[in-house]
Motif scaffolding. Structure first.
Motif, mmCIF file in Angstrom:
data_model
loop_
_atom_site.group_PDB
_atom_site.id
_atom_site.type_symbol
_atom_site.label_atom_id
_atom_site.label_comp_id
_atom_site.label_asym_id
_atom_site.label_seq_id
_atom_site.Cartn_x
_atom_site.Cartn_y
_atom_site.Cartn_z
ATOM 1 N N ARG A 77 -61.755 0.223 -42.676
ATOM 2 C CA ARG A 77 -61.975 -0.722 -43.773
ATOM 3 C C ARG A 77 -60.685 -0.925 -44.582
ATOM 4 O O ARG A 77 -60.424 -2.024 -45.082
ATOM 5 C CB ARG A 77 -63.089 -0.206 -44.690
ATOM 6 N N MET A 78 -59.875 0.127 -44.720
ATOM 7 C CA MET A 78 -58.614 0.005 -45.448
ATOM 8 C C MET A 78 -57.715 -1.029 -44.772
ATOM 9 O O MET A 78 -57.125 -1.894 -45.434
ATOM 10 C CB MET A 78 -57.908 1.366 -45.521
ATOM 11 N N GLN A 79 -57.596 -0.952 -43.442
ATOM 12 C CA GLN A 79 -56.799 -1.935 -42.714
ATOM 13 C C GLN A 79 -57.431 -3.309 -42.812
ATOM 14 O O GLN A 79 -56.737 -4.329 -42.901
ATOM 15 C CB GLN A 79 -56.673 -1.523 -41.245
ATOM 16 N N ASP A 80 -58.753 -3.336 -42.827
ATOM 17 C CA ASP A 80 -59.484 -4.585 -42.948
ATOM 18 C C ASP A 80 -59.176 -5.266 -44.275
ATOM 19 O O ASP A 80 -58.992 -6.484 -44.351
ATOM 20 C CB ASP A 80 -60.989 -4.310 -42.817
ATOM 21 N N VAL A 81 -59.135 -4.476 -45.349
ATOM 22 C CA VAL A 81 -58.799 -5.012 -46.676
ATOM 23 C C VAL A 81 -57.403 -5.621 -46.671
ATOM 24 O O VAL A 81 -57.168 -6.709 -47.208
ATOM 25 C CB VAL A 81 -58.903 -3.904 -47.751
ATOM 26 N N VAL A 82 -56.478 -4.929 -46.039
ATOM 27 C CA VAL A 82 -55.102 -5.428 -45.959
ATOM 28 C C VAL A 82 -55.048 -6.725 -45.158
ATOM 29 O O VAL A 82 -54.390 -7.697 -45.557
ATOM 30 C CB VAL A 82 -54.182 -4.365 -45.318
ATOM 31 N N ASP A 83 -55.740 -6.753 -44.009
ATOM 32 C CA ASP A 83 -55.748 -7.951 -43.162
ATOM 33 C C ASP A 83 -56.325 -9.145 -43.910
ATOM 34 O O ASP A 83 -55.808 -10.262 -43.823
ATOM 35 C CB ASP A 83 -56.558 -7.693 -41.884
ATOM 36 N N PHE A 88 -54.799 -12.417 -42.325
ATOM 37 C CA PHE A 88 -54.564 -12.174 -40.901
ATOM 38 C C PHE A 88 -55.888 -12.142 -40.154
ATOM 39 O O PHE A 88 -56.807 -11.406 -40.514
ATOM 40 C CB PHE A 88 -53.830 -10.852 -40.704
ATOM 41 N N ILE A 89 -55.996 -12.949 -39.105
ATOM 42 C CA ILE A 89 -57.185 -12.954 -38.259
ATOM 43 C C ILE A 89 -56.757 -12.534 -36.857
ATOM 44 O O ILE A 89 -56.264 -13.331 -36.065
ATOM 45 C CB ILE A 89 -57.854 -14.344 -38.229
ATOM 46 N N GLY A 90 -56.931 -11.262 -36.593
ATOM 47 C CA GLY A 90 -56.498 -10.732 -35.306
ATOM 48 C C GLY A 90 -56.947 -9.301 -35.127
ATOM 49 O O GLY A 90 -57.606 -8.720 -35.992
ATOM 50 N N GLY A 91 -56.606 -8.735 -33.989
ATOM 51 C CA GLY A 91 -56.990 -7.371 -33.673
ATOM 52 C C GLY A 91 -58.212 -7.324 -32.769
ATOM 53 O O GLY A 91 -58.771 -8.348 -32.382
ATOM 54 N N SER A 92 -58.642 -6.115 -32.457
ATOM 55 C CA SER A 92 -59.784 -5.916 -31.566
ATOM 56 C C SER A 92 -61.084 -6.253 -32.279
ATOM 57 O O SER A 92 -61.277 -5.922 -33.451
ATOM 58 C CB SER A 92 -59.818 -4.460 -31.090
ATOM 59 N N LYS A 280 -64.327 -6.264 -40.819
ATOM 60 C CA LYS A 280 -63.756 -7.385 -40.062
ATOM 61 C C LYS A 280 -64.484 -8.708 -40.341
ATOM 62 O O LYS A 280 -64.686 -9.526 -39.440
ATOM 63 C CB LYS A 280 -63.756 -7.084 -38.554
ATOM 64 N N MET A 281 -64.868 -8.916 -41.602
ATOM 65 C CA MET A 281 -65.622 -10.119 -41.944
ATOM 66 C C MET A 281 -64.804 -11.393 -41.758
ATOM 67 O O MET A 281 -65.368 -12.468 -41.545
ATOM 68 C CB MET A 281 -66.131 -10.036 -43.376
ATOM 69 N N GLN A 282 -63.486 -11.294 -41.854
ATOM 70 C CA GLN A 282 -62.686 -12.502 -41.654
ATOM 71 C C GLN A 282 -62.840 -13.021 -40.232
ATOM 72 O O GLN A 282 -62.856 -14.237 -39.995
ATOM 73 C CB GLN A 282 -61.198 -12.252 -42.003
#
Length: 312
Positions: A77-83, A88-92, A280-282
């Motif tokens: 979730r921490m990385q999610d907040v940053v994204d 940023f819309i990416g990742g697994s 990953k709501m974005q």
């Protein structure tokens, strides 16, 4: 104790095999085993019973895995907040889809989504509804596409579209002369069904129960695919019901056997579902936008009656 160690524990708990877990986490088996052993020594407990084949969690290990899952999810979730802050819309992104939706919906949106959001590594798995619920709750799926409502306390549902049931009735069937049909016309003993485990099957049974027509104690014939059911109907073994999008793929010669229900048409609600933790709501939001934008042009039905996919 490290997040990496907890991820290794979760991988072994899922695969019940150290070698497979190492492959999944992209490390060597000795590295993974050493890190898990270090964690066990630090906690002074055994997380896994290595004498069992496949490997099993110990009693305390089960509780450790539950807590590890929460910790790993919160770390992500921490990385999610940053994204999200960076836009940023990416990742697994791991998506489950039920079998009766996968073959019709996936080809409609996959190429568009992948082209529009190339940085998203979409990992798609075909799963039944029970498997989807378990994997969302356990953090193995970011979202899924399934028939709803499911009434799960920890899962959110966001309807994408409403897909009417359509009857496939061959020429020699008792209902063939009808231009349109109603639920009361159906006899469960006369309907070819998907095999057990498919929520669409449960929807049909619920529809027939609502009309109180049939004993519900036995079924003439069951199969794993709509294509097989249609072929069996053509052989004079009964009629069947299919979701509307599947009717777009029947041959021109078979189109004449399609019968629609009088409005409000019985229909299933198909939703994008995800954990209330909303990781990953974005990505979830843009996936919803792409699918709903495409499906709007394929299904224009409005006057429908939602049939529950839950077993009654």
């Amino acid at each position: 104790m490290t997040i990496t160690q907890l991820k290794y524990v979760l991988a072994v708990a899922e695969s019940q095999n150290f070698t497979k877990a190492a492959e999944k986490t992209f490390v060597t088996q000795p590295t993974l085993s050493m890190q898990i052993q270090k964690l066990e020594e630090e906690l002074e407990i055994q997380i896994f019973d290595r004498t069992k084949k496949p490997i099993e969690l110990t009693t305390v290990g089960q509780r450790i895995v539950e807590q590890a899952r929460n910790i790993v999810n919160e770390s992500e979730r921490m990385q999610d907040v940053v994204d999200q802050e960076k836009g940023f819309i990416g990742g697994s992104y791991k998506l489950g889809i039920i079998p009766t939706v996968m073959p019709t919906l996936l080809p409609m949106f996959l190429k568009t989504f992948s082209t529009r959001y190339p940085k998203v590594q979409l990992k798609i798995e075909e799963l039944n509804t029970d498997e989807i619920i378990t994997k969302i709750n356990d953090g193995y799926l970011d979202a899924a596409i399934a028939a709803t409502p499911l009434k799960q306390e920890r899962i959110k549902e966001r309807p994408i579209y409403y897909e009417p049931f359509v009857a496939y009735i061959p020429e020699n069937h008792r209902l063939a002369p009808k231009d349109t049909i109603e639920a009361k016309d159906l006899d469960i003993e006369d309907v070819l069904l998907l095999e057990d485990g498919h929520c669409f099957r449960d929807g049909i049974i619920n529809l027939c129960k609502a009309s109180k027509n049939g004993s519900f104690e036995k079924f003439q014939l069951e199969s794993g695919s709509f294509e097989t059911l249609v072929k069996l109907a053509d052989e004079g073994l009964g009629m069947t019901l299919v979701p509307y999008l599947h009717t777009l793929d029947v041959s021109p010669n078979q189109t004449k056997n399609l019968k629609y229900f009088k409005e409000p048409s019985p229909a299933r609600e198909v939703s994008l579902i995800y954990s209330k933790s909303e990781l990953k709501m974005q990505i979830t939001n843009v996936l919803y936008d792409v699918i709903s934008g495409i499906i709007r042009g394929a299904i224009a039905f409005q006057d429908v009656k939602i049939i529950s996919p839950l077993k009654k």
